[in-house]
Design an enzyme around this catalytic site. Sequence first.
Site, PDB file in Angstrom:
ATOM      1  N   LYS A 245      -5.939   5.210   8.001  1.00  0.00           N
ATOM      2  CA  LYS A 245      -4.460   5.475   8.065  1.00  0.00           C
ATOM      3  C   LYS A 245      -5.657   6.717   7.952  1.00  0.00           C
ATOM      4  O   LYS A 245      -3.793   7.967   8.192  1.00  0.00           O
ATOM      5  CB  LYS A 245      -4.344   5.037   6.540  1.00  0.00           C
TER       6      LYS A 245
ATOM      7  N   SER B 133       0.805  -1.268  -0.221  1.00  0.00           N
ATOM      8  CA  SER B 133      -0.348   0.294   0.361  1.00  0.00           C
ATOM      9  C   SER B 133       1.035   1.462   0.170  1.00  0.00           C
ATOM     10  O   SER B 133       0.172   2.413  -0.032  1.00  0.00           O
ATOM     11  CB  SER B 133      -0.476  -0.790   1.682  1.00  0.00           C
TER      12      SER B 133
END
Length: 818
Positions: free
Chosen positions: A732, A689
């Site tokens: 996140k 990611s």
Amino acid sequence: MKDKEESKQETEELKIPDVLPLLPVRDVVVYPYMILPLFVGRELSISAVDQALSRDRLIFLATQKEIGDEEPTPEGIYSVGTVAMIMRMLKLPDGRVKILVQGLAKGRIVEFVNDRPYFSVRIERIVEPATEESLETEALMRAVKEQLSKIVSLGKVISPEVLVIVENMQEPGSLADLIASNIGLKVDDAQRLLEIIDPLERLQKVNELLSKEHELLDMQAKIQSAAKEEMGKSQREYFLREQLRAIQQELGETDARAEEINELRKAIDQAKMPSPVEKEALKQLGRLEQMHPDAAEAGMLRTYLDWLVELPWGKSTKDVLDIGRAREILDEDHFYLEKIKERILEFLAVRKLKKKMKGPILCFVGPPGVGKTSLGKSIARAMGRKFVRISLGGVRDEAEIRGHRRTYVGALPGRIIQGLKQAGSNNPVFMLDELDKLGSDFRGDPSSALLEVLDPEQNHMFSDHYINLPFSLSNVMFVATANQMDTIPGPLLDRMEVISLAGYTEEEKLEISKRYLIPRQTKENGISEKQISFTDEAIRTIIAKYTREAGLRNLEREIGSVCRKVARKVAEGETRHFRITPAGVAKYLGPAKFIREVEMEKNEIGTVTGLAWTPVGGEVLFVEATTMNGKGGLTLTGHLGDVMKESVQAALSYIRSKAREFHLPDDFLSGVDIHVHVPAGAIPKDGPSAGVTRATALVSALTRTPVRKDVAMTGEITLRGKVLPIGGLKEKMLAAIRAGIKTIVIPEQNRKDLEEVPKHILKKVNVVTAKVIDDVLKVALETFPPPPAGAEKPAVKAKTPPRRVAAPSKSAVAGAKG
């Protein structure tokens, strides 16, 4: 002999005609000199009786072969029968006729003359051969009479008049017929006996039948005697026990063992067990009662019965179905967590509409400290159920779930049954804490044992090894908790409804601190709100500079530390009110534990802010790239995993393929070495990611273009430059907000996940979606595309204003929702 001659003379005087009406009889064989009543109901038979009464009262009686044959044919009637005289006749109200007949002589049907309106038959007299008096005849007759006396003594009912006649009879044929007609022979045996012409042979057959009857009666008597003896023994023991009990009561003594057995029996009756369970419990209680108190197995049985009677077989708590009240309790105990609250209220709504339903099996997955365990208690309180919690962390033995078999010393049920006993009801909220920490070794796999517990199709018949009887878990509401799903086996995860809990934002932590944490810590440290208060800014300072976590444990710990220091001053005699401000936080907690990274203070070349997901929530991840003279080498440091290394290779390959667009020479790698580093080198890192983060760092380092300090990004990159979706978006974004990030770049395909992010979080940041890496570079770099190699580079200043990137409009977010 005289009796026989007299009877013969009487029979001859009657002059029996050759043709007589026939009366077929059922279920009986009529012998000569036998008197018995007969009920006649068939038309043919009644006509035959009427015909006999209109003449000389003589009728021929023959037994039909099939009892149920209502219209017998000549073939269905035995040929040998008895000529009888109708002595009396009585017509009954239902149309039947009752007659009293006496047998006179044997006869054989020679021919059926007619069959309407009654059977008329031609017969021939059967004349028995004369018998001579001999010792053998006398001995046989005496043996028959003795056998008859024996079976009478064994209980065979024969009238005394018949016995007197038998004792006085001297003719063997008549003796055989009289005995045969009074001992209740079967129709087939009686008919065969009737057809034997020789008197001695017939008497011998009767003797055999009497011997057989004697054996049967003797065996029957033995069986009855044994049963009576057993019954008598039981009654005797019962009376002795009652007498012993009465004596003990008179003496003021009590039998402790008997009292214990009675208490167990009473407890079994009151336990509302299912029928098979109650049957087994009473069986084991009977074994215990017969066993010596000091026997090794007696203690084991007593413990087993205690477990059986204490389990909540039929005990359950009544659910509180007031949905409004349940909502108030959930809101009172926990701030936010809307998804879980909605799920609980949905269950209560369905439970209100449908009385019988299976309990849900939920799994809360989230970082430590977000309130997973306390949620279980809150759910139980809202539903009015008991709460049971077992910790599965480090459990490696399958017997912890299913229990041990009773054959082992010190055996006990598993934790499931123990928890139900502890709850005292069969429908508690059962929390399986730390499900992802289960282990396995040579003793078995506990996660496999949980497959039956957490399967609604199987757990209604859950069988513990110790109890060894089915116990229904269908009413139990199971709530499992875990920090991550990776370590939970697939089949087990498939049986649960997974609800993810992300970390809390700064605003949520502020509200939770004011509502729950500060009141709890002041109470635990012996001070009151009159003595201490926290300003909102002080709480924000503790959140931002002294904790960096998804949950609340460290925050509560720091608040508790402040409260303890204030409590000490109060205990030393200070009486003033302590108001905690941002400036005063450092006085109580010391220097700030977390400060903004240096890289975050200005726009730098080759330094990019990325976002990562960890089991404890989201984290900010810095990626550094630098170039130096060399031979085209690539160095990767920072404890990177294989996937992360491959991601850097993919990003570099993409840059090489687009070198001209980035104003780089085709052979830009020939005299340059590239070094990519991810700080916090001791911590292992992996995953795809951060692909766009590494690509941005490489482009920045190679083109000497600074990266904006207030932009963070996440996304996987392909060789074609496409940005692929990632997971853990909410965590996140929370990490980015905690770090002071203003703009977040996410993959276009993650736009739908913004639906799960609270609106107050979206208001704090600009969210930009990217389909390709160029979309990311436009936002992250100060200038894009980078200037040509000969152009003047812009100065890198700390206060360079970032290029504004508009947040997604309301219509765009609404479109993503759709």
